[in-house]
Design a protein around this motif. Sequence first.
Motif, PDB file in Angstrom:
ATOM      1  N   LEU A 141       0.830  -1.192   0.000  1.00  0.00           N
ATOM      2  CA  LEU A 141       0.000   0.000   0.000  1.00  0.00           C
ATOM      3  C   LEU A 141       0.875   1.256   0.000  1.00  0.00           C
ATOM      4  O   LEU A 141       1.831   1.353   0.773  1.00  0.00           O
ATOM      5  CB  LEU A 141      -0.903   0.001   1.237  1.00  0.00           C
ATOM      6  CG  LEU A 141      -1.983   1.083   1.313  1.00  0.00           C
ATOM      7  CD1 LEU A 141      -3.023   0.872   0.216  1.00  0.00           C
ATOM      8  CD2 LEU A 141      -2.654   1.071   2.683  1.00  0.00           C
ATOM      9  N   PHE A 142       0.551   2.220  -0.858  1.00  0.00           N
ATOM     10  CA  PHE A 142       1.296   3.477  -0.931  1.00  0.00           C
ATOM     11  C   PHE A 142       0.891   4.381   0.226  1.00  0.00           C
ATOM     12  O   PHE A 142      -0.276   4.732   0.350  1.00  0.00           O
ATOM     13  CB  PHE A 142       1.015   4.198  -2.252  1.00  0.00           C
ATOM     14  CG  PHE A 142       1.720   3.612  -3.427  1.00  0.00           C
ATOM     15  CD1 PHE A 142       2.930   4.129  -3.840  1.00  0.00           C
ATOM     16  CD2 PHE A 142       1.182   2.540  -4.126  1.00  0.00           C
ATOM     17  CE1 PHE A 142       3.593   3.595  -4.942  1.00  0.00           C
ATOM     18  CE2 PHE A 142       1.828   1.996  -5.215  1.00  0.00           C
ATOM     19  CZ  PHE A 142       3.041   2.524  -5.622  1.00  0.00           C
ATOM     20  N   HIS A 143       1.847   4.742   1.073  1.00  0.00           N
ATOM     21  CA  HIS A 143       1.571   5.736   2.110  1.00  0.00           C
ATOM     22  C   HIS A 143       1.523   7.124   1.482  1.00  0.00           C
ATOM     23  O   HIS A 143       0.703   7.941   1.834  1.00  0.00           O
ATOM     24  CB  HIS A 143       2.646   5.676   3.201  1.00  0.00           C
ATOM     25  CG  HIS A 143       2.516   4.462   4.073  1.00  0.00           C
ATOM     26  ND1 HIS A 143       2.548   4.518   5.448  1.00  0.00           N
ATOM     27  CD2 HIS A 143       2.330   3.159   3.773  1.00  0.00           C
ATOM     28  CE1 HIS A 143       2.399   3.301   5.948  1.00  0.00           C
ATOM     29  NE2 HIS A 143       2.275   2.468   4.941  1.00  0.00           N
ATOM     30  N   SER A 144       2.434   7.360   0.578  1.00  0.00           N
ATOM     31  CA  SER A 144       2.472   8.593  -0.212  1.00  0.00           C
ATOM     32  C   SER A 144       3.222   8.261  -1.493  1.00  0.00           C
ATOM     33  O   SER A 144       4.373   7.825  -1.437  1.00  0.00           O
ATOM     34  CB  SER A 144       3.181   9.706   0.552  1.00  0.00           C
ATOM     35  OG  SER A 144       3.481  10.781  -0.315  1.00  0.00           O
ATOM     36  N   THR A 145       2.561   8.438  -2.630  1.00  0.00           N
ATOM     37  CA  THR A 145       3.156   8.015  -3.901  1.00  0.00           C
ATOM     38  C   THR A 145       4.504   8.672  -4.148  1.00  0.00           C
ATOM     39  O   THR A 145       5.496   8.002  -4.466  1.00  0.00           O
ATOM     40  CB  THR A 145       2.201   8.343  -5.070  1.00  0.00           C
ATOM     41  OG1 THR A 145       0.935   7.739  -4.819  1.00  0.00           O
ATOM     42  CG2 THR A 145       2.765   7.817  -6.375  1.00  0.00           C
ATOM     43  N   GLY A 167      12.039   8.811   2.317  1.00  0.00           N
ATOM     44  CA  GLY A 167      10.580   8.722   2.355  1.00  0.00           C
ATOM     45  C   GLY A 167       9.978   7.353   2.199  1.00  0.00           C
ATOM     46  O   GLY A 167       8.746   7.212   2.222  1.00  0.00           O
ATOM     47  N   GLY A 168      10.781   6.309   2.016  1.00  0.00           N
ATOM     48  CA  GLY A 168      10.236   4.963   1.884  1.00  0.00           C
ATOM     49  C   GLY A 168       9.642   4.482   3.197  1.00  0.00           C
ATOM     50  O   GLY A 168      10.334   4.466   4.215  1.00  0.00           O
ATOM     51  N   ARG A 169       8.368   4.102   3.194  1.00  0.00           N
ATOM     52  CA  ARG A 169       7.711   3.666   4.429  1.00  0.00           C
ATOM     53  C   ARG A 169       6.975   2.338   4.289  1.00  0.00           C
ATOM     54  O   ARG A 169       6.468   1.811   5.273  1.00  0.00           O
ATOM     55  CB  ARG A 169       6.705   4.735   4.901  1.00  0.00           C
ATOM     56  CG  ARG A 169       7.328   6.080   5.301  1.00  0.00           C
ATOM     57  CD  ARG A 169       8.210   5.936   6.522  1.00  0.00           C
ATOM     58  NE  ARG A 169       8.737   7.223   6.965  1.00  0.00           N
ATOM     59  CZ  ARG A 169       9.878   7.751   6.534  1.00  0.00           C
ATOM     60  NH1 ARG A 169      10.601   7.096   5.599  1.00  0.00           N
ATOM     61  NH2 ARG A 169      10.303   8.902   6.982  1.00  0.00           N
ATOM     62  N   SER A 170       6.897   1.813   3.082  1.00  0.00           N
ATOM     63  CA  SER A 170       6.166   0.559   2.885  1.00  0.00           C
ATOM     64  C   SER A 170       6.883  -0.302   1.852  1.00  0.00           C
ATOM     65  O   SER A 170       7.878   0.104   1.251  1.00  0.00           O
ATOM     66  CB  SER A 170       4.730   0.845   2.417  1.00  0.00           C
ATOM     67  OG  SER A 170       4.720   1.252   1.060  1.00  0.00           O
ATOM     68  N   GLY A 171       6.342  -1.496   1.647  1.00  0.00           N
ATOM     69  CA  GLY A 171       6.910  -2.388   0.647  1.00  0.00           C
ATOM     70  C   GLY A 171       6.746  -1.866  -0.764  1.00  0.00           C
ATOM     71  O   GLY A 171       7.452  -2.295  -1.684  1.00  0.00           O
ATOM     72  N   ALA A 172       5.822  -0.907  -0.941  1.00  0.00           N
ATOM     73  CA  ALA A 172       5.619  -0.334  -2.275  1.00  0.00           C
ATOM     74  C   ALA A 172       6.868   0.370  -2.776  1.00  0.00           C
ATOM     75  O   ALA A 172       7.127   0.417  -3.978  1.00  0.00           O
ATOM     76  CB  ALA A 172       4.444   0.654  -2.230  1.00  0.00           C
ATOM     77  N   CYS A 173       7.658   0.896  -1.856  1.00  0.00           N
ATOM     78  CA  CYS A 173       8.888   1.619  -2.218  1.00  0.00           C
ATOM     79  C   CYS A 173       9.823   0.716  -3.029  1.00  0.00           C
ATOM     80  O   CYS A 173      10.245   1.069  -4.127  1.00  0.00           O
ATOM     81  CB  CYS A 173       9.573   2.111  -0.946  1.00  0.00           C
ATOM     82  SG  CYS A 173      11.231   2.753  -1.172  1.00  0.00           S
ATOM     83  N   VAL A 174      10.151  -0.459  -2.481  1.00  0.00           N
ATOM     84  CA  VAL A 174      11.066  -1.357  -3.189  1.00  0.00           C
ATOM     85  C   VAL A 174      10.361  -2.110  -4.313  1.00  0.00           C
ATOM     86  O   VAL A 174      11.011  -2.556  -5.260  1.00  0.00           O
ATOM     87  CB  VAL A 174      11.738  -2.350  -2.208  1.00  0.00           C
ATOM     88  CG1 VAL A 174      12.784  -1.652  -1.374  1.00  0.00           C
ATOM     89  CG2 VAL A 174      10.727  -3.045  -1.323  1.00  0.00           C
TER      90      VAL A 174
END
Length: 466
Positions: free
Chosen positions: A31-35, A352-359
């Motif tokens: 899930l994107f916390h912030s795109t 700013g990476g906070r979720s698995g969406a980042c990687v």
Amino acid sequence: MASNPQPLPTNTSTTPATRLTTIQKIKSNLLFHSTLSEINGAIGDLGTYIPIVLSLTLSKNLNLGTTLLFTGFYNFLTGAMYGVPMPVQPMKSIAAVALSDPSFGIPEIMASGILTGAVLLVLGVTGLMKLAYKLIPLSVVRGIQLAQGLSFALTAVKYVKKVQDLPKSKSLNNRDWFGFDGLVLAIVCVVFIVVVNGAGEKDDEVLENEEDLVDSIEGAERKKSGRSLKKMIFSLPSAFLVFVLGVILGFIRRPNVIHEIKFGPSNLELVKFSKHEWKQGFIKGTIPQLPLSILNSVIAVCKLSSDLFPTKDFSVTSLSVTVGLMNLLGGWFGAMPCCHGAGGLAGQYKFGGRSGACVAILGAVKLVLGFVLGSSLAHFFKQFPVGILGVLLLFAGIELAMACRDMNKKEDCFVMLICTAVSLVGSSAALGFLCGMVVFGVLRVRNLTSFKSLSSIWKHEEQEQV
């Protein structure tokens, strides 16, 4: 439902529920916390990834296309599994040996990665990694983190200050002040990132402080416009913009590079090993890599993940197994040996990476580039400003080193700094770890003993004589 015991459901009834729970967990993890923040965070690890992979591609003919495909797949998988920006980095000790030893070729690199992965898999499955995590004191883990962070920062300064011969891993003459890869460009990028990201404090805290300041000084209208402007500046994807600038400058430096890029993935070939290559891979690659992988890629990453994401549940067993499986899979096809890394996690979190969406984003980009451009992408990255990579690496290193700020007791700081000093001077995490453990043990025995210290006995005797 929890108060009354229920009969155990059959396998047929649990399977759909379990499957649904797994799917929901993966969706939550991606899930994107912030795109913009997640995209920006994905750039945070490239200051380490690009120089190492590019150096081996140019000097050892590493299959860049295959490495992109496998590491992209690993990125996506770890993002879905852990729900945090869990990095996938090249194994640095193996890369260092390969760049310094002409006889250490692709078969030796892959053999060392496969053997390192096998050891980590065994340590994870047998529970020995969990035992090591419990026995190793936090001050020693912090010492390894601080050493790795400072090592990244020093390397970053070297990238910025001097022209680099990446294939030979050597620094040449000082950089010019001006130009597409000059000192002024790097300094401007550093200032821009500091203005946008500050010292790494949470955005909410920064905005709150700024709002309080505006409340006390300015009127309502001005307050609203000032707050929106600051919010807009602080939300800029600084690392992403700096990286895009590097891409643009790379094309400007040599526009003809576009003709050297070919479309299509690299050929997937099985690497063949001789008995001698297995032996050299183990002696020269696996033995020096293992301490770094155990300490920095598993134990330090687990601790840092728990610090940054206290609501998430991390296990050294899981991290050890995933690193092992990654290398047991990709090493046979010529993909660069890789692991998790505390520096990569710190860098992605910093930006700013906070979720698995980042990687997962980073993994998807690597997969597309691997399938569309393959190994020909190396021609472009030769033109990418190394100074900009140094800037990204600098902030990743500082963020990792700052994880040690929780060492408040003097005794813990003492152990940590001895571990750091030996690791940096000896260029060996294993030696630093050993010294840190010895000093920690000596201090623990000293604190447990019931005997008076020599100084107190000496002072007592002096008083009696007087």
